[in-house]
Design a protein around this motif. Sequence first.
Motif, PDB file in Angstrom:
ATOM      1  N   THR A 139       0.870  -1.156   0.000  1.00 45.38           N
ATOM      2  CA  THR A 139       0.000   0.000   0.000  1.00 45.38           C
ATOM      3  C   THR A 139       0.911   1.210   0.000  1.00 45.38           C
ATOM      4  N   THR A 140       0.487   2.286  -0.617  1.00 44.62           N
ATOM      5  CA  THR A 140       1.308   3.487  -0.575  1.00 44.62           C
ATOM      6  C   THR A 140       0.486   4.643  -0.034  1.00 44.62           C
ATOM      7  N   THR A 141       1.185   5.587   0.562  1.00 45.07           N
ATOM      8  CA  THR A 141       0.541   6.793   1.052  1.00 45.07           C
ATOM      9  C   THR A 141       0.526   7.816  -0.059  1.00 45.07           C
ATOM     10  N   SER A 142      -0.113   8.944   0.188  1.00 45.35           N
ATOM     11  CA  SER A 142      -0.168   9.996  -0.828  1.00 45.35           C
ATOM     12  C   SER A 142       1.217  10.509  -1.192  1.00 45.35           C
ATOM     13  N   GLY A 143       2.195  10.388  -0.293  1.00 49.49           N
ATOM     14  CA  GLY A 143       3.555  10.822  -0.589  1.00 49.49           C
ATOM     15  C   GLY A 143       4.375   9.762  -1.290  1.00 49.49           C
ATOM     16  N   GLY A 144       3.766   8.619  -1.593  1.00 53.91           N
ATOM     17  CA  GLY A 144       4.461   7.565  -2.303  1.00 53.91           C
ATOM     18  C   GLY A 144       5.258   6.643  -1.408  1.00 53.91           C
ATOM     19  N   VAL A 145       5.090   6.710  -0.107  1.00 56.47           N
ATOM     20  CA  VAL A 145       5.812   5.852   0.816  1.00 56.47           C
ATOM     21  C   VAL A 145       5.059   4.526   0.933  1.00 56.47           C
ATOM     22  N   ALA A 146       5.763   3.416   0.694  1.00 53.12           N
ATOM     23  CA  ALA A 146       5.144   2.098   0.815  1.00 53.12           C
ATOM     24  C   ALA A 146       4.884   1.785   2.282  1.00 53.12           C
ATOM     25  N   LEU A 147       3.727   1.222   2.557  1.00 57.51           N
ATOM     26  CA  LEU A 147       3.382   0.843   3.925  1.00 57.51           C
ATOM     27  C   LEU A 147       3.611  -0.648   4.134  1.00 57.51           C
ATOM     28  N   ARG A 148       4.098  -0.982   5.314  1.00 59.58           N
ATOM     29  CA  ARG A 148       4.249  -2.382   5.697  1.00 59.58           C
ATOM     30  C   ARG A 148       2.880  -2.931   6.077  1.00 59.58           C
ATOM     31  N   PRO A 149       2.739  -4.250   6.203  1.00 56.57           N
ATOM     32  CA  PRO A 149       1.441  -4.835   6.571  1.00 56.57           C
ATOM     33  C   PRO A 149       0.843  -4.295   7.876  1.00 56.57           C
ATOM     34  N   ASP A 150       1.694  -3.855   8.834  1.00 47.58           N
ATOM     35  CA  ASP A 150       1.157  -3.325  10.099  1.00 47.58           C
ATOM     36  C   ASP A 150       0.785  -1.846  10.014  1.00 47.58           C
ATOM     37  N   GLY A 151       0.935  -1.223   8.846  1.00 45.45           N
ATOM     38  CA  GLY A 151       0.557   0.178   8.663  1.00 45.45           C
ATOM     39  C   GLY A 151       1.684   1.167   8.869  1.00 45.45           C
ATOM     40  N   THR A 152       2.863   0.686   9.218  1.00 42.84           N
ATOM     41  CA  THR A 152       3.995   1.596   9.382  1.00 42.84           C
ATOM     42  C   THR A 152       4.660   1.835   8.032  1.00 42.84           C
ATOM     43  N   PRO A 153       5.313   2.985   7.858  1.00 42.10           N
ATOM     44  CA  PRO A 153       5.943   3.278   6.567  1.00 42.10           C
ATOM     45  C   PRO A 153       7.193   2.445   6.347  1.00 42.10           C
ATOM     46  N   GLY A 154       7.408   2.082   5.096  1.00 38.15           N
ATOM     47  CA  GLY A 154       8.593   1.325   4.728  1.00 38.15           C
ATOM     48  C   GLY A 154       9.784   2.239   4.510  1.00 38.15           C
ATOM     49  N   PRO A 155      10.889   1.663   4.046  1.00 39.31           N
ATOM     50  CA  PRO A 155      12.103   2.449   3.813  1.00 39.31           C
ATOM     51  C   PRO A 155      11.872   3.555   2.784  1.00 39.31           C
ATOM     52  N   GLN A 156      12.628   4.627   2.960  1.00 37.63           N
ATOM     53  CA  GLN A 156      12.530   5.769   2.055  1.00 37.63           C
ATOM     54  C   GLN A 156      13.871   6.483   2.069  1.00 37.63           C
ATOM     55  N   GLU A 157      14.383   6.793   0.912  1.00 40.49           N
ATOM     56  CA  GLU A 157      15.648   7.519   0.813  1.00 40.49           C
ATOM     57  C   GLU A 157      15.423   9.006   1.072  1.00 40.49           C
ATOM     58  N   CYS A 158      16.434   9.667   1.616  1.00 38.58           N
ATOM     59  CA  CYS A 158      16.406  11.123   1.731  1.00 38.58           C
ATOM     60  C   CYS A 158      16.708  11.696   0.352  1.00 38.58           C
ATOM     61  N   SER A 159      16.090  12.800   0.046  1.00 39.96           N
ATOM     62  CA  SER A 159      16.357  13.441  -1.241  1.00 39.96           C
ATOM     63  C   SER A 159      17.782  13.987  -1.260  1.00 39.96           C
ATOM     64  N   GLU A 160      18.346  14.075  -2.454  1.00 41.19           N
ATOM     65  CA  GLU A 160      19.678  14.660  -2.591  1.00 41.19           C
ATOM     66  C   GLU A 160      19.681  16.107  -2.117  1.00 41.19           C
ATOM     67  N   GLU A 161      18.570  16.797  -2.344  1.00 44.92           N
ATOM     68  CA  GLU A 161      18.440  18.189  -1.901  1.00 44.92           C
ATOM     69  C   GLU A 161      18.553  18.272  -0.371  1.00 44.92           C
ATOM     70  N   ALA A 162      17.891  17.340   0.342  1.00 39.89           N
ATOM     71  CA  ALA A 162      17.962  17.327   1.812  1.00 39.89           C
ATOM     72  C   ALA A 162      19.365  16.986   2.288  1.00 39.89           C
ATOM     73  N   LYS A 163      20.000  16.014   1.658  1.00 44.41           N
ATOM     74  CA  LYS A 163      21.363  15.644   2.049  1.00 44.41           C
ATOM     75  C   LYS A 163      22.321  16.819   1.851  1.00 44.41           C
ATOM     76  N   LYS A 164      22.161  17.529   0.751  1.00 44.59           N
ATOM     77  CA  LYS A 164      23.010  18.694   0.471  1.00 44.59           C
ATOM     78  C   LYS A 164      22.773  19.793   1.508  1.00 44.59           C
ATOM     79  N   ALA A 165      21.506  20.071   1.817  1.00 45.29           N
ATOM     80  CA  ALA A 165      21.181  21.104   2.810  1.00 45.29           C
ATOM     81  C   ALA A 165      21.726  20.728   4.189  1.00 45.29           C
ATOM     82  N   MET A 166      21.609  19.458   4.563  1.00 49.34           N
ATOM     83  CA  MET A 166      22.112  19.035   5.875  1.00 49.34           C
ATOM     84  C   MET A 166      23.637  19.132   5.934  1.00 49.34           C
ATOM     85  N   ARG A 167      24.327  18.793   4.839  1.00 51.44           N
ATOM     86  CA  ARG A 167      25.793  18.963   4.802  1.00 51.44           C
ATOM     87  C   ARG A 167      26.156  20.437   4.977  1.00 51.44           C
TER      88      ARG A 167
END
Length: 164
Positions: free
Chosen positions: A22-50
């Motif tokens: 199942t996916t949320t509106s943000g495109g995050v896959a949900l696990r069977p228990d309803g918790t969000p699955g893995p998701q990569e950080c955007s390159e933009e976020a990684k650059k800003a955090m650096r």
Amino acid sequence: MSMAQAILPGFVVLLCTLSGCTTTSGGVALRPDGTPGPQECSEEAKKAMRYMRLRVGDGALVELDANQIKSKPITLYDGPLESMLKNDLGILETTTRLYGQVWTGGPQVVIRYYEAHPPDSEKVPICAVARLSENQLRKRPDSLPGTAILDFSVAGVDIVDAFR
């Protein structure tokens, strides 16, 4: 519209249904228990955090819901969330707003932050999660579906390089 264009959306829905995802509106896959699955950080976020010299594991305290500061208990709902830093997180000063997403489907609340809005500054992309040790983000048993009642309004927030 060609036959392939008409069939493709239905095929994608069918494939997802059969595979149990199942996916949320943000495109995050949900696990069977309803918790969000893995998701990569955007390159933009990684650059800003650096640029802000925020490293994985850097942390601070956060008021989970800017609308329920110092409340006990608090109720969080599935969907968008605005939190507020209680102390500095690198160059992000106290009262910086953190914008993210809440998932209440599993036994514990999952909160992922995607944006920070420091006072008197522009929003910047980040990757961070809310955390508390000893299962303190575990929702109370009287929480209704789509909600999580928590005993505390404050949690830790930690910088991450990916959501797991």
